[in-house]
Design an enzyme around this catalytic site. Structure first.
Site, PDB file in Angstrom:
ATOM      1  CE  LYS A  55      66.339  35.548  79.838  1.00  0.00           C
ATOM      2  NZ  LYS A  55      67.203  34.660  79.014  1.00  0.00           N
ATOM      3  N   GLY A  56      68.517  40.733  83.688  1.00  0.00           N
ATOM      4  CA  GLY A  56      69.761  41.186  84.325  1.00  0.00           C
ATOM      5  C   GLY A  56      69.634  41.647  85.767  1.00  0.00           C
ATOM      6  CD  GLU A 105      67.741  47.757  83.446  1.00  0.00           C
ATOM      7  OE1 GLU A 105      67.785  46.600  83.890  1.00  0.00           O
ATOM      8  OE2 GLU A 105      67.410  48.039  82.279  1.00  0.00           O
ATOM      9  CG  ASP A 106      71.023  44.966  84.171  1.00  0.00           C
ATOM     10  OD1 ASP A 106      70.496  45.998  83.672  1.00  0.00           O
ATOM     11  OD2 ASP A 106      71.311  43.967  83.479  1.00  0.00           O
ATOM     12  CG  ASP A 147      75.681  50.830  78.027  1.00  0.00           C
ATOM     13  OD1 ASP A 147      76.635  51.579  78.240  1.00  0.00           O
ATOM     14  OD2 ASP A 147      75.674  50.004  77.096  1.00  0.00           O
ATOM     15  CG  PHE A 185      80.462  43.882  78.115  1.00  0.00           C
ATOM     16  CD1 PHE A 185      79.269  44.438  77.658  1.00  0.00           C
ATOM     17  CD2 PHE A 185      80.490  42.529  78.434  1.00  0.00           C
ATOM     18  CE1 PHE A 185      78.134  43.651  77.514  1.00  0.00           C
ATOM     19  CE2 PHE A 185      79.356  41.742  78.291  1.00  0.00           C
ATOM     20  CZ  PHE A 185      78.176  42.301  77.832  1.00  0.00           C
ATOM     21  CB  VAL A 186      80.371  44.987  84.128  1.00  0.00           C
ATOM     22  CG1 VAL A 186      81.435  46.048  84.355  1.00  0.00           C
ATOM     23  CG2 VAL A 186      79.011  45.641  83.924  1.00  0.00           C
ATOM     24  NE  ARG A 200      71.035  36.248  82.033  1.00  0.00           N
ATOM     25  CZ  ARG A 200      70.849  37.437  81.450  1.00  0.00           C
ATOM     26  NH1 ARG A 200      71.079  38.539  82.120  1.00  0.00           N
ATOM     27  NH2 ARG A 200      70.446  37.517  80.205  1.00  0.00           N
TER      28      ARG A 200
END
Ligand code: 5GP
Length: 179
Positions: A43-44, A99-100, A103, A152-153, A165
């Site tokens: 969902k990101g 994609e968000d 990582d 971590f964002v 979100r």
């Protein structure tokens, strides 16, 4: 309490809009005359996707794919499951995955390998964020918004335990920020 109160701003709403306009213009230039399908990773990437598609002045189609990674909430295990698949075949199409964040890169590696079995004309990646410090596999990001440090964002589609979100910027928790 305002939802964004525990956060420091890493990339503001304005900075995101500026960068997304640049990415959209570049993508429009590169894909002119090609049959382009933009695939949003749920969902990101949804907020990024919604803004980016409007910045690409080309005829295109959109589709969605849901992926979930087994393991801890903040650590990718590399074992990925498709929770919701594309609605249409991509054979012969030029696919751009939106994609968000990349990582460890394990989710994207899985997705690229999976898409390759469906024989697209090409498959490239557009990611809003990249955390190179945590890479566990080499992923070539064709279009990148921002490189970020190992933090971590949250916000702008990225969640903190499924919340946050809807924060309109990319933020990081203030020290002691989570209640
Ligand atoms: P990777 O497989 O590259 O390690 O992780 C990909 C997924 O992990 C991202 O699509 C995102 O959902 C989640 N993720 C990785 N880093 C972060 C982060 O800093 N914040 C949030 N909210 N999610 C992240």
């Amino acid at each position: 309490m305002k939802i964004a109160e525990p956060l420091d701003v890493l990339h503001s709403k304005e900075a995101l809009a500026t960068r997304i306009a640049e990415l959209g213009a570049q993508i429009a230039k590169d894909y002119a005359g090609k049959e382009l399908v933009l695939v949003c990773v749920l969902k990101g990437a949804t907020l990024f996707f919604a803004d980016l598609v409007r910045a690409i002045d080309l005829p295109l189609s959109i589709d969605f794919i849901g992926l979930s990674s087994y393991g801890e909430a903040t650590e990718s295990s590399g074992v990925v499951k498709i929770t919701s698949d594309l609605t249409k075949p991509i054979q012969g199409k030029h696919v751009l995955v939106i994609e968000d964040i990349v990582d460890t890169g394990l989710t994207m590696r899985y997705l690229l390998d999976n898409l390759a079995t469906r024989h697209p004309a090409s498959a490239k990646i557009c990611a809003l964020l990249h955390k190179p410090a945590r890479a566990r596999t080499k992923i070539d990001i064709d279009y990148l918004g921002f490189t970020i440090p190992d933090l971590f964002v949250v916000g702008y589609g990225l969640d903190y335990g499924e919340k946050m979100r809807n924060v309109p910027f990319i933020g990081v928790m203030k020290p002691g920020g989570v209640k």
